[in-house]
Design a protein around this motif. Structure first.
Motif, PDB file in Angstrom:
ATOM      1  N   ARG A  58       0.853  -1.189   0.000  1.00 23.96           N
ATOM      2  CA  ARG A  58       0.000   0.000   0.000  1.00 23.96           C
ATOM      3  C   ARG A  58       0.891   1.241   0.000  1.00 23.96           C
ATOM      4  O   ARG A  58       1.691   1.444   0.908  1.00 23.96           O
ATOM      5  N   LEU A  59       0.754   2.081  -1.026  1.00 30.41           N
ATOM      6  CA  LEU A  59       1.628   3.243  -1.163  1.00 30.41           C
ATOM      7  C   LEU A  59       1.077   4.480  -0.470  1.00 30.41           C
ATOM      8  O   LEU A  59       1.827   5.209   0.188  1.00 30.41           O
ATOM      9  N   ALA A  60      -0.218   4.750  -0.632  1.00 28.29           N
ATOM     10  CA  ALA A  60      -0.794   5.970  -0.061  1.00 28.29           C
ATOM     11  C   ALA A  60      -2.302   5.897  -0.128  1.00 28.29           C
ATOM     12  O   ALA A  60      -2.870   5.213  -0.993  1.00 28.29           O
ATOM     13  N   PRO A  61      -2.986   6.589   0.770  1.00 28.37           N
ATOM     14  CA  PRO A  61      -4.455   6.679   0.662  1.00 28.37           C
ATOM     15  C   PRO A  61      -4.842   7.394  -0.619  1.00 28.37           C
ATOM     16  O   PRO A  61      -4.116   8.253  -1.112  1.00 28.37           O
ATOM     17  N   LEU A  62      -5.989   7.024  -1.148  1.00 23.86           N
ATOM     18  CA  LEU A  62      -6.518   7.691  -2.342  1.00 23.86           C
ATOM     19  C   LEU A  62      -7.565   8.693  -1.883  1.00 23.86           C
ATOM     20  O   LEU A  62      -8.701   8.339  -1.582  1.00 23.86           O
ATOM     21  N   SER A  63      -7.164   9.944  -1.791  1.00 25.63           N
ATOM     22  CA  SER A  63      -8.045  10.989  -1.281  1.00 25.63           C
ATOM     23  C   SER A  63      -8.915  11.537  -2.402  1.00 25.63           C
ATOM     24  O   SER A  63      -8.417  11.920  -3.459  1.00 25.63           O
ATOM     25  N   LEU A  64     -10.228  11.559  -2.157  1.00 19.39           N
ATOM     26  CA  LEU A  64     -11.190  12.059  -3.127  1.00 19.39           C
ATOM     27  C   LEU A  64     -11.827  13.339  -2.604  1.00 19.39           C
ATOM     28  O   LEU A  64     -12.262  13.394  -1.441  1.00 19.39           O
ATOM     29  N   VAL A  65     -11.884  14.361  -3.463  1.00 19.11           N
ATOM     30  CA  VAL A  65     -12.534  15.615  -3.091  1.00 19.11           C
ATOM     31  C   VAL A  65     -13.531  15.994  -4.179  1.00 19.11           C
ATOM     32  O   VAL A  65     -13.416  15.582  -5.336  1.00 19.11           O
ATOM     33  N   ILE A  66     -14.505  16.790  -3.791  1.00 19.43           N
ATOM     34  CA  ILE A  66     -15.498  17.303  -4.733  1.00 19.43           C
ATOM     35  C   ILE A  66     -15.016  18.673  -5.207  1.00 19.43           C
ATOM     36  O   ILE A  66     -14.670  19.527  -4.385  1.00 19.43           O
ATOM     37  N   ALA A  67     -14.974  18.867  -6.514  1.00 20.61           N
ATOM     38  CA  ALA A  67     -14.380  20.096  -7.048  1.00 20.61           C
ATOM     39  C   ALA A  67     -15.149  20.615  -8.252  1.00 20.61           C
ATOM     40  O   ALA A  67     -15.856  19.873  -8.941  1.00 20.61           O
TER      41      ALA A  67
END
Length: 247
Positions: A102-111
């Motif tokens: 696991r490399l990094a969290p996959l952060s999702l934002v609304i844009a």
């Protein structure tokens, strides 16, 4: 001269093994210690430019005798069957018989763009958001429209949104949002520069999530080539700086 039926059958059965032997011999000829040669990589198209190219560039500054062969596709690739050294994946952890990191969290934002918000107004809650045109992502492997992942009062909610532009690749969805077609839920690593420059604006930040992740995976091997091990270790040390959780 003509092969007998038995000889033809022997060639058919032994062919893959002979090809593998040729590849091994070629590798040995070009690299006595395994620190030269080619590393074959598979990854989603969206990771190719934003993440892998900077990693490969900086890695090759230290190891200029190692080359790369990239297979970029938004499908689940059987790396053993495809003779791939290292794979990268967005979302769930690979379930096949591979080693996964696991490399990094996959952060999702609304844009959305400032111009879009000026023309249509900024939604203040979920009810208002559902009145806006949005972009959507369809899984290339299944054709399924992916619901948005929303953090609502500490609970994960999977919400269908009114998509006016549905795509099966992450980069075109980013372009759709940048073009002002609608509001999108996008990965931070894809739009970090746009957020920093103000070309895109994060809205409803309380809904942002990071429940999935970016993974690196590779086949189980008792003797991994030195060049592949070097790259795997380098990625583990360097990838975090290119995969921000938040802008």
């Amino acid at each position: 001269l003509k092969l007998t039926d038995e000889g033809a059958r022997l060639l058919e059965v032994a062919g893959p093994a002979l090809q593998m032997l040729d590849e091994i011999l070629d590798e040995v000829r070009t690299s006595s210690d395994g620190r030269e040669g080619v590393i074959r990589i598979t990854a989603p198209v969206s990771l190719g430019g934003k993440v892998l190219m900077p990693l490969i560039r900086s890695f090759r500054l230290e190891h200029p005798n190692i080359a790369f062969d990239l297979v970029l596709e938004d499908l689940d690739t059987d790396i053993v069957q495809a003779k791939i050294d290292v794979g990268f994946r967005i979302g769930r952890e690979p379930s096949r018989n591979v080693v996964s990191r696991r490399l990094a969290p996959l952060s999702l934002v609304i844009a959305a763009t400032p111009d879009y918000l000026k023309r249509h107004g900024e939604p203040k809650n979920l009810c208002e958001l559902l009145q806006h045109p949005c972009t959507g992502f369809r899984m290339p492997s299944t054709g399924r429209l992916v619901p948005w992942e929303l953090n609502i009062n500490g609970e994960m909610v999977f919400q269908d949104v009114p998509s006016v532009c549905t795509v099966n690749s992450a980069l075109p969805e980013v372009e759709a949002v940048k073009a002002g077609i609608g509001i999108g839920q996008l990965s931070v690593y894809l739009i970090r520069e746009e957020l920093e420059k103000g070309e895109l604006v994060e809205i409803l930040p309380q809904f942002a999530t990071a429940i999935s992740a970016i993974h690196m995976y590779y086949p189980h091997r008792t003797q991994m080539p030195a060049r592949v091990r070097l790259f795997v270790n380098y990625v583990m040390k360097s990838a975090a700086s290119l995969l921000p959780v938040r802008p």
